[in-house]
Scaffold this motif. Structure first.
Motif, PDB file in Angstrom:
ATOM      1  N   PRO A 101      19.649  23.175  17.322  1.00 27.07           N
ATOM      2  CA  PRO A 101      18.698  23.614  18.348  1.00 27.07           C
ATOM      3  C   PRO A 101      19.001  22.921  19.671  1.00 27.07           C
ATOM      4  N   GLU A 102      18.495  23.539  20.711  1.00 28.98           N
ATOM      5  CA  GLU A 102      18.606  22.901  22.018  1.00 28.98           C
ATOM      6  C   GLU A 102      17.905  21.558  21.950  1.00 28.98           C
ATOM      7  N   ALA A 103      18.656  20.520  22.116  1.00 29.67           N
ATOM      8  CA  ALA A 103      18.096  19.181  21.936  1.00 29.67           C
ATOM      9  C   ALA A 103      17.914  18.504  23.288  1.00 29.67           C
ATOM     10  N   PRO A 104      16.890  17.706  23.388  1.00 31.32           N
ATOM     11  CA  PRO A 104      16.735  16.954  24.613  1.00 31.32           C
ATOM     12  C   PRO A 104      17.869  15.941  24.725  1.00 31.32           C
ATOM     13  N   GLU A 105      17.958  15.341  25.846  1.00 34.89           N
ATOM     14  CA  GLU A 105      19.014  14.355  26.075  1.00 34.89           C
ATOM     15  C   GLU A 105      18.713  13.119  25.235  1.00 34.89           C
ATOM     16  N   TYR A 106      19.411  13.003  24.094  1.00 38.44           N
ATOM     17  CA  TYR A 106      19.159  11.896  23.172  1.00 38.44           C
ATOM     18  C   TYR A 106      19.550  10.558  23.766  1.00 38.44           C
ATOM     19  N   SER A 107      20.583  10.561  24.586  1.00 39.92           N
ATOM     20  CA  SER A 107      20.996   9.283  25.173  1.00 39.92           C
ATOM     21  C   SER A 107      19.874   8.720  26.047  1.00 39.92           C
ATOM     22  N   PHE A 108      19.130   9.600  26.697  1.00 41.41           N
ATOM     23  CA  PHE A 108      17.993   9.146  27.494  1.00 41.41           C
ATOM     24  C   PHE A 108      16.965   8.453  26.615  1.00 41.41           C
ATOM     25  N   PHE A 109      16.657   9.066  25.477  1.00 42.87           N
ATOM     26  CA  PHE A 109      15.682   8.473  24.557  1.00 42.87           C
ATOM     27  C   PHE A 109      16.188   7.162  23.984  1.00 42.87           C
ATOM     28  N   LEU A 110      17.481   7.106  23.694  1.00 44.81           N
ATOM     29  CA  LEU A 110      18.049   5.864  23.171  1.00 44.81           C
ATOM     30  C   LEU A 110      17.992   4.748  24.210  1.00 44.81           C
ATOM     31  N   GLU A 111      18.272   5.100  25.460  1.00 49.25           N
ATOM     32  CA  GLU A 111      18.177   4.105  26.537  1.00 49.25           C
ATOM     33  C   GLU A 111      16.741   3.622  26.694  1.00 49.25           C
ATOM     34  N   GLU A 112      15.806   4.557  26.641  1.00 51.06           N
ATOM     35  CA  GLU A 112      14.388   4.205  26.746  1.00 51.06           C
ATOM     36  C   GLU A 112      13.944   3.338  25.571  1.00 51.06           C
TER      37      GLU A 112
END
Length: 187
Positions: A101-112
Protein backbone atom coordinates in the motif's frame (compact mmCIF):
# COMPACT_ATOMS: atom_id res chain seq x y z
CA UNK A 1 -2.63 -67.65 -10.13
CA UNK A 2 0.05 -66.17 -7.90
CA UNK A 3 0.92 -62.47 -8.52
CA UNK A 4 4.23 -61.84 -10.26
CA UNK A 5 5.64 -59.98 -7.23
CA UNK A 6 4.33 -60.65 -3.74
CA UNK A 7 5.63 -57.70 -1.78
CA UNK A 8 7.10 -54.23 -2.12
CA UNK A 9 10.59 -55.25 -1.04
CA UNK A 10 10.88 -57.56 -4.03
CA UNK A 11 9.58 -54.79 -6.29
CA UNK A 12 12.16 -52.40 -4.88
CA UNK A 13 14.96 -54.89 -5.45
CA UNK A 14 13.90 -55.38 -9.06
CA UNK A 15 13.41 -51.63 -9.53
CA UNK A 16 17.03 -51.01 -8.51
CA UNK A 17 17.99 -53.45 -11.28
CA UNK A 18 16.21 -51.25 -13.86
CA UNK A 19 13.22 -53.58 -14.11
CA UNK A 20 10.51 -51.69 -16.04
CA UNK A 21 7.87 -54.24 -15.08
CA UNK A 22 8.57 -53.69 -11.37
CA UNK A 23 8.27 -49.93 -11.85
CA UNK A 24 5.00 -50.35 -13.72
CA UNK A 25 3.63 -52.58 -10.95
CA UNK A 26 4.58 -50.01 -8.29
CA UNK A 27 2.96 -47.32 -10.40
CA UNK A 28 -0.26 -49.30 -10.87
CA UNK A 29 -0.37 -50.41 -7.23
CA UNK A 30 0.01 -46.92 -5.74
CA UNK A 31 -0.97 -44.29 -8.31
CA UNK A 32 -4.68 -44.06 -7.49
CA UNK A 33 -4.14 -44.10 -3.70
CA UNK A 34 -1.47 -41.41 -3.93
CA UNK A 35 -3.61 -39.32 -6.27
CA UNK A 36 -6.58 -39.55 -3.90
CA UNK A 37 -4.36 -38.53 -0.99
CA UNK A 38 -2.94 -35.55 -2.89
CA UNK A 39 -6.40 -34.51 -4.09
CA UNK A 40 -7.73 -34.65 -0.54
CA UNK A 41 -5.03 -32.14 0.44
CA UNK A 42 -5.03 -29.87 -2.63
CA UNK A 43 -8.62 -30.11 -3.94
CA UNK A 44 -7.10 -29.72 -7.40
CA UNK A 45 -6.93 -32.67 -9.79
CA UNK A 46 -4.31 -31.10 -12.06
CA UNK A 47 -2.00 -30.25 -9.17
CA UNK A 48 -2.50 -33.69 -7.64
CA UNK A 49 -1.71 -35.43 -10.91
CA UNK A 50 1.39 -33.30 -11.41
CA UNK A 51 2.60 -34.11 -7.89
CA UNK A 52 2.15 -37.86 -8.41
CA UNK A 53 3.73 -37.87 -11.87
CA UNK A 54 6.68 -35.87 -10.60
CA UNK A 55 7.09 -38.30 -7.71
CA UNK A 56 7.17 -41.33 -10.01
CA UNK A 57 9.66 -39.63 -12.32
CA UNK A 58 11.88 -39.03 -9.29
CA UNK A 59 11.48 -42.64 -8.14
CA UNK A 60 12.55 -43.88 -11.55
CA UNK A 61 15.48 -41.46 -11.82
CA UNK A 62 16.75 -42.32 -8.32
CA UNK A 63 15.91 -46.03 -8.43
CA UNK A 64 19.53 -47.14 -7.95
CA UNK A 65 20.13 -44.99 -4.88
CA UNK A 66 16.75 -45.37 -3.14
CA UNK A 67 17.16 -46.51 0.46
CA UNK A 68 13.55 -47.44 1.19
CA UNK A 69 12.39 -50.01 3.72
CA UNK A 70 8.64 -49.30 3.52
CA UNK A 71 7.62 -48.31 0.00
CA UNK A 72 4.07 -47.29 0.93
CA UNK A 73 5.24 -45.01 3.76
CA UNK A 74 7.95 -43.55 1.54
CA UNK A 75 5.53 -42.70 -1.28
CA UNK A 76 2.86 -41.18 0.96
CA UNK A 77 5.46 -39.13 2.84
CA UNK A 78 6.89 -37.92 -0.45
CA UNK A 79 3.42 -36.87 -1.63
CA UNK A 80 2.76 -35.07 1.66
CA UNK A 81 6.06 -33.18 1.34
CA UNK A 82 5.32 -32.24 -2.26
CA UNK A 83 1.88 -30.95 -1.27
CA UNK A 84 3.54 -28.80 1.39
CA UNK A 85 6.04 -27.53 -1.17
CA UNK A 86 3.15 -26.75 -3.53
CA UNK A 87 1.46 -24.59 -0.90
CA UNK A 88 4.72 -22.84 -0.01
CA UNK A 89 5.27 -22.01 -3.68
CA UNK A 90 1.69 -20.83 -4.04
CA UNK A 91 1.90 -18.57 -1.00
CA UNK A 92 5.21 -17.03 -2.05
CA UNK A 93 4.05 -16.46 -5.61
CA UNK A 94 0.90 -14.76 -4.27
CA UNK A 95 3.02 -12.59 -1.98
CA UNK A 96 5.13 -11.52 -4.95
CA UNK A 97 2.06 -10.22 -6.75
CA UNK A 98 0.79 -8.13 -3.84
CA UNK A 99 1.46 -4.46 -4.25
CA UNK A 100 2.42 -2.73 -1.02
CA UNK A 101 0.00 0.00 0.00
CA UNK A 102 0.94 3.61 -0.33
CA UNK A 103 3.00 4.02 2.79
CA UNK A 104 3.85 7.16 4.62
CA UNK A 105 7.46 8.18 4.79
CA UNK A 106 8.76 5.60 7.26
CA UNK A 107 12.13 7.26 7.58
CA UNK A 108 10.34 10.32 8.95
CA UNK A 109 8.64 8.20 11.62
CA UNK A 110 11.90 6.47 12.46
CA UNK A 111 13.65 9.83 12.85
CA UNK A 112 10.81 11.06 15.05
CA UNK A 113 10.91 7.88 17.12
CA UNK A 114 14.65 8.16 17.60
CA UNK A 115 14.39 11.81 18.64
CA UNK A 116 11.54 11.01 21.04
CA UNK A 117 13.51 8.11 22.47
CA UNK A 118 16.63 10.24 22.98
CA UNK A 119 14.60 12.99 24.65
CA UNK A 120 12.89 10.45 26.88
CA UNK A 121 16.21 8.91 27.92
CA UNK A 122 17.65 12.37 28.54
CA UNK A 123 14.78 13.11 30.92
CA UNK A 124 15.81 10.23 33.20
CA UNK A 125 17.86 10.92 36.34
CA UNK A 126 21.61 10.68 35.63
CA UNK A 127 22.25 7.39 37.47
CA UNK A 128 19.16 5.72 35.96
CA UNK A 129 20.07 7.01 32.52
CA UNK A 130 23.65 5.71 32.78
CA UNK A 131 22.57 2.25 33.99
CA UNK A 132 19.88 2.01 31.32
CA UNK A 133 22.30 2.93 28.52
CA UNK A 134 24.89 0.43 29.76
CA UNK A 135 22.27 -2.29 29.84
CA UNK A 136 20.23 -1.65 26.70
CA UNK A 137 22.69 0.02 24.35
CA UNK A 138 26.00 -1.49 25.40
CA UNK A 139 24.55 -4.91 26.19
CA UNK A 140 26.02 -5.21 29.68
CA UNK A 141 24.39 -7.53 32.17
CA UNK A 142 23.12 -6.50 35.58
CA UNK A 143 26.09 -8.28 37.15
CA UNK A 144 28.60 -6.43 34.92
CA UNK A 145 27.00 -3.05 35.62
CA UNK A 146 26.94 -3.83 39.33
CA UNK A 147 30.66 -4.59 39.28
CA UNK A 148 31.55 -1.59 37.09
CA UNK A 149 29.60 0.95 39.16
CA UNK A 150 30.16 -0.73 42.52
CA UNK A 151 26.42 -0.98 43.17
CA UNK A 152 24.31 -3.87 44.46
CA UNK A 153 22.62 -5.87 41.69
CA UNK A 154 19.19 -5.10 43.15
CA UNK A 155 19.92 -1.37 42.78
CA UNK A 156 20.91 -1.85 39.14
CA UNK A 157 17.73 -3.86 38.51
CA UNK A 158 15.68 -1.11 40.19
CA UNK A 159 17.16 1.60 37.94
CA UNK A 160 16.57 -0.46 34.79
CA UNK A 161 12.94 -1.15 35.70
CA UNK A 162 12.42 2.53 36.59
CA UNK A 163 13.86 3.60 33.24
CA UNK A 164 11.60 1.18 31.39
CA UNK A 165 8.54 2.35 33.31
CA UNK A 166 9.27 6.02 32.59
CA UNK A 167 10.09 5.37 28.92
CA UNK A 168 6.91 3.38 28.49
CA UNK A 169 4.84 6.31 29.72
CA UNK A 170 6.76 8.89 27.68
CA UNK A 171 6.70 6.86 24.47
CA UNK A 172 3.12 5.64 24.81
CA UNK A 173 1.55 8.73 23.27
CA UNK A 174 4.07 8.84 20.41
CA UNK A 175 3.51 5.16 19.59
CA UNK A 176 -0.27 5.63 19.66
CA UNK A 177 0.03 8.52 17.19
CA UNK A 178 2.26 6.40 14.94
CA UNK A 179 -0.21 3.53 14.98
CA UNK A 180 -3.04 5.86 14.04
CA UNK A 181 -0.94 7.32 11.21
CA UNK A 182 0.14 3.90 9.94
CA UNK A 183 -3.35 2.41 10.08
CA UNK A 184 -4.93 5.37 8.29
CA UNK A 185 -2.31 5.21 5.53
CA UNK A 186 -2.81 1.45 5.03
CA UNK A 187 -6.59 1.59 4.77
Amino acid sequence: MKPLFQDDSELLTRLKSHDNVAFELIYRRYWQHLFDFAFLKTHDADVSEEIIQDLFVTVWEKRESLQVKNLRAYLFTAVRNRVIDHYKEKIFSELDTIEPPEAPEYSFFLEELEATMQNSIASLPDKTQRIFLLNRFEGKTVRQISADLNLPERTVEYHISQALRVLKVLLKEFIALCLVAFSSSIF
